[in-house]
Scaffold this active site. Structure first.
Site, mmCIF file in Angstrom:
data_model
loop_
_atom_site.group_PDB
_atom_site.id
_atom_site.type_symbol
_atom_site.label_atom_id
_atom_site.label_comp_id
_atom_site.label_asym_id
_atom_site.label_seq_id
_atom_site.Cartn_x
_atom_site.Cartn_y
_atom_site.Cartn_z
ATOM 1 N N ASP A 163 -1.407 1.504 -3.665
ATOM 2 C CA ASP A 163 -1.800 0.169 -4.936
ATOM 3 C C ASP A 163 -3.539 0.644 -4.931
ATOM 4 O O ASP A 163 -4.759 0.064 -5.124
ATOM 5 C CB ASP A 163 -2.381 -1.161 -3.188
ATOM 6 N N SER A 181 0.513 -1.428 -0.249
ATOM 7 C CA SER A 181 -0.266 -0.438 -0.020
ATOM 8 C C SER A 181 1.027 1.687 -0.038
ATOM 9 O O SER A 181 1.581 1.625 -1.038
ATOM 10 C CB SER A 181 -1.560 -0.349 1.312
ATOM 11 N N ASP A 234 -5.861 2.169 -3.303
ATOM 12 C CA ASP A 234 -7.464 1.888 -2.036
ATOM 13 C C ASP A 234 -7.205 3.194 -1.430
ATOM 14 O O ASP A 234 -8.560 3.075 -1.058
ATOM 15 C CB ASP A 234 -6.766 0.621 -1.730
ATOM 16 N N ASP A 265 -2.755 6.141 -3.856
ATOM 17 C CA ASP A 265 -1.445 5.575 -2.767
ATOM 18 C C ASP A 265 -1.260 4.691 -3.322
ATOM 19 O O ASP A 265 -1.446 4.231 -4.436
ATOM 20 C CB ASP A 265 -1.751 4.865 -1.405
#
Length: 447
Positions: free
Chosen positions: A244, A103, A246, A242
């Site tokens: 990833d 992440s 999400d 960010d």
């Protein structure tokens, strides 16, 4: 069952150190494969996505080996956002979805997140069972039942087309100039494509990943890069994701940043006015600002709080039948569209609000006055428990007494990093700074 491998968002750590080793990834793949496999021949499939970290190749190969050894057929998506894995797990009728990502963490870290066949992250109970299987003997498939693996070329394209469907059909974004910061991460292909196909003039930032620059001076944890681009290009909006994708932070035309609380406030108010907000409530975590709670209360809506972690937000949403939730950090969960936080889709919904109201981003991104909030992190070494130290306990008790009737205090261990997070809210900023600094000093000494 207790969990040692799994944190608040899957398994995470520094690459090539426990638990983020190829050996552990192989065991996790085999355990997850056995957990989700039922005896129906070779009809099982799992989709694997990843972000752009160099260690993703190592973990992807190890997971694939473990999964195929238990008879799972593996479909490799390559770099895609985490919400795309949730969507494609369900869309492609997979038994299991896996995202390889840490992440917002720096490039040397990585993680493994699991999704069930419904596209939602696994429960604590399921993760505990998989962890128990890792520690035991895993029954492998017979030679004739070993799984296959192949790369899927249209995974990003499928997600792009789906993301576009979340924008109102009657709307169009022609003439809208948008900066999209992809953090050199998983959405570097998908996000600019979605916005361009919806009609935007796109200024891409953070779209040149090299395996080591994910989240480096860009993305939702370093919004200055996107903010400077918005001002320099005279853009109408900045969307900062960010690693990833999400999470999201919104940047208005003046370069000012709106966090997840402000975004959720806007969506909750609009959805409530349209009769779309199910249950008359928004689900957020204990980290969300008191100002958000007061904003909702004034409109006859509720704020349902959970412990930190978007998976706990989603669990409460599913339990209560709510369709909007998220975190101050930028996870915006809209279960009408996605099974997890989706930064790109949240950005699309913000653009839809701009298109429908004719208002500037700055007029939409300031829904309430925040109560002054201060968050500081203290890093500690593995094996330490600084919160158990008596001086730390005393400092926390003194702070709680001082804040009584004036604000609130939240002390917690991060579920993804070796950090103690010290957060307080208070209308008196002098008191706010003093209580947080006093606790931080005590924790630092204990650590």
């Amino acid at each position: 069952m207790t969990r040692k491998l799994f944190g608040t968002d899957g398994v995470r750590g520094e690459a090539n150190s426990w638990p983020m080793t190829a050996e552990m990834a192989l065991k996790l793949g085999a355990a997850a494969g056995r957990y989700f496999r039922v005896d129906r021949g070779n009809g099982h499939r799992v989709v694997i996505g990843k972000d752009t970290r160099l260690s993703g190749y190592m973990l992807e190969n190890a997971l694939t080996a473990g999964l195929t050894s238990t008879g799972m057929n593996v479909l490799l998506l390559g770099p895609v956002p985490t919400p795309a894995v949730g969507y494609l797990t369900r869309s492609m009728r997979a038994d299991l979805g896996i995202m390889i990502s840490a992440s917002h963490n720096p490039s040397q870290d990585n993680g493994i997140k699991f999704f069930g066949p419904d596209g939602f992250k696994l429960s604590d109970e399921a993760e505990a069972e998989i962890e128990a299987m890792v520690a035991g003997e895993i029954r492998l498939a017979q030679p004739q039942n070993i799984g296959r693996a192949k790369r899927i070329d249209d995974g990003v394209g499928r997600y792009v087309e789906y993301a576009k469907t979340t924008f109102p059909a009657r709307g169009r974004l022609s003439g809208m100039k948008v900066v999209i910061d992809c953090a050199n991460g998983a959405a570097y292909k998908a996000a600019p494509e979605v916005l361009w196909e919806l009609g935007c003039e796109v200024i891409p930032v953070g779209v040149t990943p090299n395996g080591r620059n994910i989240n480096e001076r860009c993305g939702s944890t370093h919004t200055r890069t996107a903010a400077e681009a918005v001002v320099a290009h005279g853009a109408d909006l900045g969307i900062s994701l960010d690693g990833d994708a999400d999470r999201v932070m919104i940047i208005d035309e003046n370069g000012e940043v709106a966090d997840g609380d402000q975004i959720m406030a806007l969506f909750a108010a609009r959805w409530a006015d349209a009769g779309k907000l199910r249950g008359g409530a928004l689900v957020a975590t204990v980290m969300s600002n008191l100002g958000l709670e007061r904003f909702l209360t004034a409109r006859g809506l509720r704020l349902e709080r959970t412990k930190v972690g978007d998976r706990y937000v989603v669990e409460r949403m599913r339990e209560g039948g709510f369709n909007l939730g998220g975190e101050q950090s930028g996870h915006i969960v809209m279960t009408d569209y996605a099974t997890t936080g989706d930064g790109l889709m949240a950005g699309v919904q913000f653009l839809a609000a701009m298109a429908e109201t004719g208002q500037k981003a700055s007029e939409l991104a300031r829904q309430f006055e925040t109560v002054p909030q201060l968050l500081k992190n203290v890093r500690y070494a593995a094996g330490q428990e600084p919160l158990d130290a008596e001086p730390v306990r005393q400092a926390i008790a003194a702070a709680e007494e001082r804040l009584k009737g004036r604000g609130r205090l939240l002390i917690r261990k991060s579920g993804t990093e070796p950090l103690i997070r010290v957060m307080a809210e208070c209308g008196d900023e002098k008191i706010l700074n003093e209580v947080v600094d006093h606790i931080v000093a005590a924790v630092e000494k204990a650590a």
